[in-house]
Design a protein around this motif. Structure first.
Motif, short mmCIF file in Angstrom:
data_model
loop_
_atom_site.label_atom_id
_atom_site.label_comp_id
_atom_site.label_asym_id
_atom_site.label_seq_id
_atom_site.Cartn_x
_atom_site.Cartn_y
_atom_site.Cartn_z
N ALA A 220 0.82 -1.21 0.00
CA ALA A 220 0.00 0.00 0.00
C ALA A 220 0.86 1.26 0.00
O ALA A 220 0.54 2.25 -0.67
N ARG A 224 1.04 4.44 -2.70
CA ARG A 224 0.95 5.85 -2.32
C ARG A 224 2.16 6.65 -2.83
O ARG A 224 2.07 7.87 -3.01
N ASN A 245 -4.21 -4.72 1.06
CA ASN A 245 -5.33 -3.93 0.55
C ASN A 245 -4.86 -3.07 -0.62
O ASN A 245 -3.74 -2.58 -0.65
N ASP A 247 -5.87 0.35 -2.79
CA ASP A 247 -6.66 1.57 -2.86
C ASP A 247 -7.15 1.73 -4.30
O ASP A 247 -6.44 2.24 -5.16
#
Length: 323
Positions: A220, A224, A245, A247
């Protein structure tokens, strides 16, 4: 001949050194007298990830460098006596078979040990950075776990492409050594907390290409850290974490591309095609001396257990080689 194999069960790996018959090349194959072989953590990760009853021992070692001593009748791209390197099954042995389509002639000036350090790490780096990652001059590459064999190969190849590189490592000493190899920005961490540093280095644009050697724990944070229309290569999971996870909003808004790099499901023809492109594009850089493999330590053949222990200690930078 002597050959190492590995048996795995319940997360434990056991090495066997045994005398077996010398293999005979089949169609499209060559037989090598091996002089050196490279270690790769992926084989050990697979063994430690095993559960249940013991597996049958499997030959160990996935890349090597040696002299062609025998070849099948249908092989014409190499000849007996050639010095070659490439991916080969069971490379931790005195002799091993290699598909002739994956055999690369060793450039003059490279030692057996240097040649054995090239095939897997640099082919993977080429696949990620050039074939799929389309890295361009002046773009930013982010490498997590930058001191690994693949990480160092990515750094060297990126600098040859005139890209800029940020890399993470938990070791300040390793980052200093990587900066001597051209690392532009070193980020000392083993946690998913490097996005701010990447954004600062890239004037808030983010990395155009990310290579994730670490795994799900930083997935993750890697996303980002990406730029608009960034590309994200997943190649390793040193942390053992195979899920994360995603995004979807970030994936959508930034038009990101996520891809994996593995030969597990590739056909022999696909593997050979990559070798051909690598031979044309990258081997001349080794021949000229512009690229040189980084070898952390070389061990004699009989000391494979010590070489594996050194790899699993995470003290190395670059490749560990038998030979």
């Amino acid at each position: 001949m002597q050959s190492y194999s590995i048996e795995s069960a319940n997360g434990q790996a056991k090495l066997h050194l045994q005398d077996i018959g010398r293999p005979v090349p089949g169609s499209g194959q060559v037989l090598l007298r091996l002089h050196a072989a490279g270690l790769n953590r992926g084989e050990l990760i697979a063994a430690h990830a095993s559960t249940g009853a013991a597996s049958r021992p499997k030959p160990l070692g996935g890349e090597g460098a040696g002299e062609v001593i025998e070849l099948a009748a249908d092989v014409s791209n190499v000849k007996v006596g050639d010095r070659v390197m490439g991916r080969c099954y069971g490379a931790f042995a005195e002799y091993a078979l290699m598909d002739a389509a994956e055999a690369m002639l060793i450039p003059d000036g490279l030692s057996w040990q240097e040649a054995a350090a090239i095939p897997l790490a640099y082919l993977v780096a080429y696949d990620m950075l050039v074939v799929q990652g389309k890295l361009q001059a002046d773009e930013w590459l982010l490498i997590t776990g930058a001191s690994s064999g693949v990480g160092v190969a990515c750094l060297q190849l990126a600098k040859a492409l005139k890209a800029r590189v940020a890399g993470t490592s938990s070791s300040a000493e390793k980052l200093a050594r990587l900066k001597a190899l051209g690392l532009d920005v070193g980020i000392q961490t083993r946690s998913p907390d490097f996005c701010d540093a990447v954004m600062q280095a890239t004037q808030d644009k983010g990395a155009n290409l990310v290579v994730n050697n670490v795994g799900g724990s930083v997935f993750a944070e890697c996303m980002r850290s990406m730029a608009y229309e960034g590309r994200f290569a997943t190649v390793g999971y040193l942390d053992g974490q195979l899920s994360s996870n995603i995004d979807i909003g970030l994936l959508h808004a930034k038009r990101l591309v996520l891809f994996g790099v593995s030969n597990k499901l590739r056909s022999a023809a696909e593997r050979a095609a990559l070798v051909q492109r690598f031979t044309a594009d990258i081997l001349p850089l080794f021949a000229s001396g512009q690229l040189r493999p980084v070898i952390d330590r070389t061990y004699p053949f009989q000391e494979l257990p010590a070489a594996i222990a050194h790899m699993e200690s995470d003290r190395h930078l670059g490749k560990i080689v038998l030979g």
